[in-house]
Write an enzyme that holds these catalytic residues in place. Sequence first.
Site, short mmCIF file in Angstrom:
data_model
loop_
_atom_site.label_atom_id
_atom_site.label_comp_id
_atom_site.label_asym_id
_atom_site.label_seq_id
_atom_site.Cartn_x
_atom_site.Cartn_y
_atom_site.Cartn_z
N ASP B 266 0.83 -1.19 0.00
CA ASP B 266 0.00 0.00 0.00
C ASP B 266 0.87 1.25 0.00
OD1 ASP B 266 -2.47 1.44 2.21
OD2 ASP B 266 -2.44 1.27 0.03
N ASP B 373 -9.06 -0.59 3.20
CA ASP B 373 -8.57 -0.27 4.53
C ASP B 373 -9.49 -0.82 5.60
OD1 ASP B 373 -7.73 2.97 3.26
OD2 ASP B 373 -6.50 1.17 3.40
#
Lengths: 275, 455
Positions: B266, B373
Site C-alpha cells: 500500500d 482499509d
Amino acid sequence: MTLAVFFGCTFIAFGPALGLFVFTIARDPLRIIILIAGAFFWLVSLLLSSLIWFIAVKASDPRDEPLQKGLLIFGVMFSVLLQEAFRFLYYKLLRKAIEGLVALSEDGCSPISIQQMAYVAGVGFGLMSGAFSMINLLADTLGPGTVGIHGDSQLYFLTSAFMTMVLIFLHTFWGILFFHGCEHRRWWEITAVVVMHLAVSGSVCGVDPAPSRDPEVLRDVPVPSHPCPSLHPGGKSGHHLLCNIFSPELGDPGQSLWGRHWVHLRQPANWCGLL
Amino acid sequence: MITFMNNSDSEEEACNERTSLMSAESPPVPSYQDGLQASEAGEAQKRRTGSNRSPNNIADGEMSDSGVPVRESALENEEEELTLKYGAKHVIMLFVPVTLCMIVVVATIKSVRFYTEKNGQLIYTPFSEDTTSVGQRLLNSVLNTIIMISVIVVMTVFLVLLYKYRCYKFIHGWLILSSLMLLFLFTYIYLGEVLKTYNVAMDYPTLFLVIWNFGAVGMICIHWKGPLQLQQAYLIMISALMALVFIKYLPEWSAWVILGAISIYDLMAVLCPKGPLRMLVETAQERNEPIFPALIYSSAMMWTVGMAKPDTAARGLSQQTWDAAEDGRENHRSPSHADSQMSETRSPVPTRPITSLEELEEEERGVKLGLGDFIFYSVLVGKAAATASGDWNTTLACFVAILIGLCLTLLLLAVFKKALPALPISITFGLVFYFSTDNLVRPFMDTLASHQLYI
C-alpha cells in the site's frame, strides 16, 4: 453465572465512566481523540512494564514461589512508575498540542484548555486500565461456573467491579492533579499522585490468595484426565483450557497460573463432564 | 482438502482497490454548474484555493488561482483554525465507521463458530500450514503471501489500465458483479450461519424476501443513488463480510504475513510515482471524476435542507464558502448524487441567517477512506479476536492501536494534503500490539487478575 451478574458488573465497573464519556466527552471530537490517545499511552506503558516483568520471570526460577511473588510486586511497582512517567510524557505532548492550537486559532485561545485535557487524559488512562482489568472477567461471567466453590470469596466479581470503578475514578483524579502539578511546577503534587498510585496498587497486594489457589492443591483434585468436549454453543477454546487445567497430566505448575486460573478454582471437577 | 473456489476475481476488488485516504473534493469545474455564473464560480474557486489548507483538499497544483487576493490573509487564519477543527471532526467521522465495522466482525467471530472453523483455503493461498516444522510453516506462509500480493498487484494494475483506457463499462460490470456476490451470496451464507448459531428457524420464502430486499437496496445505494447514511451502512457491511471471508479462509501465519506485506504494498502503490493507486487517483483528478463509489467510503455529510441564494449585497464570507461547499459536494459525489442535491438546493426556501450558514458550511467537507482499509483493519482485529486464546485484551489493544494509527495518518493527511496510504501505520501498530499483548501483556494481566491486583 447469569446475565444479571454480567450486566451488573459491567455497569458497576463502567457505568460512571460511560456517563462521564457520554455527557462530557462524546460531543467534542478533539476530546475523543485525546481520550483514545490517553488510552494508547497507558497501553504502551503497560506493554513496556509487561516486557520487563516477562524478562524477569523468564530469567528466574519458576518454581520458587516467594521469588515469583516478589517479582510480581516488583512488576506492579514498576508498572505504576512507568504509567506515571507516560502520564508526564502525555502532558508534554498535550502542552505542545495546546501551543499549536493557540497558534492556529484566530483569537489566541485554544478550543480546549489544559484542565479539560487533563480530565480527558485521566479518563482515557482510567478507561483503558479498567478495561484491561475487567473485560476478561466480564467475558467469563457469561460462561458456566460457580463463584467461590472452593471456599474463596463469593463476591469476587463484585469486588473486582467496584475496584475497577474506583480505579477509573482515581485515574481521572490523578490525571487532573498531575497535570495541575506540572502546570504550576508543584512537585509535591506530582509526588503525591505517584505515592497514592503506588499505595493503591500496593494495598491490594496485601490480599493473600486463598490457599486453594495453590497449584499443588489443584493437582490433588480428582479430575477427568482427558480434555472435555465443550457444550457451550460458542465452542470457545477457552473452555477446553478450563478443563485441561484440571488435568494432573499438566506437568508444569507454572502453566496453571496463566489463563484465567481464578475461574477454574471456582469450578468443581465434575463440571468438566457437563461442560 | 476442500478449496474454496472463487468464481470471480471481483471479490478481490474491494481489497485491492483504493487502500488510501484522499480528500473529498475534486477541483470545481464551472461546466457542472447550471445556473451558476462564471463570476460566482471564480469566487468559489478563489475560496477553494484559499481553503487548500484544509485537510481534505487535493494538491494545490490543481487549483486554479483566481480572484481577489485581499481576502487571502483573513481567509488563511480562519482556515488554519478550521483545519484543526475539521481535522478532529473528520477523524471522528472515520473512527465511527471503522469502529462499527470492527464491532460487527468481532461480534460475529466471537459468536458464530463458522468463521473460526477451518474449512479449506482460498486458491490464492495454496500452501497449507499443517506442517510440523516451524521453518516449513513459515516458508509456506511467505509463499502464500507472495502469491496473494502478486494477485492483488496484477488486479490493481489491470484496473488502473482499464481506467486509463476508459473501459468504464468493463469496470462497472466488474464492480457490479463483485457487489452482487458480496450482497447476495455472502450475505446468504452469513445469515444462514447466524441463524444456525442462534437456532432460529427461517423458511425459504422469508429468507428469499429478506435477502432480495437487502441485496437490491444495497446495489441501488452503492451504485446509484441513495441516502448517504444507508450507503455508508452498506459499505460497512460489505467490508465486514469480506473481512470475515478473509478471516475464515486465510491460514493463521499467512494472514499475519499478508497483513504486513499488504501495508508495505500500500505504501509503495500510493506514494511511488508510478504506483498503480497513485496513478488511479491522479487520473481521476485530471478527469475531475470521482473514484467509483463502490470502492470508497465517503464520510461527507448530506446537505439535507435546500437553501435559496441570498442576494449579492448580503453575501459575505460564509456565502462564498457555501457556494464552494455546494460546488465541492456536487463534484465529489457521483453525478447521480449531484443531480438530487442540485434539485434540492435550487428549490426555493426562506433564507436562513448567516450563522446557520456557517454551521451548515462546516459540515460540507468529508474525507474518504478506501474499502480495502476497512477490510484489512477488520481482518487484523478479527484475527486477533479469533486466535488470541480467547483473550479480549488483545482485541482491545489492536483496536486502540488501529484507531491511533488512523489518527496519525489523518494528521499526516492534514500536513501533506494528498492521497496517503491508510494501511501502513495502523497495521504496523496493530501487529506490534497484537504480538506484544498476546505474548507479554496477557500473562502479566492474568497473573495480576489471579491475585486481584490493580495497576
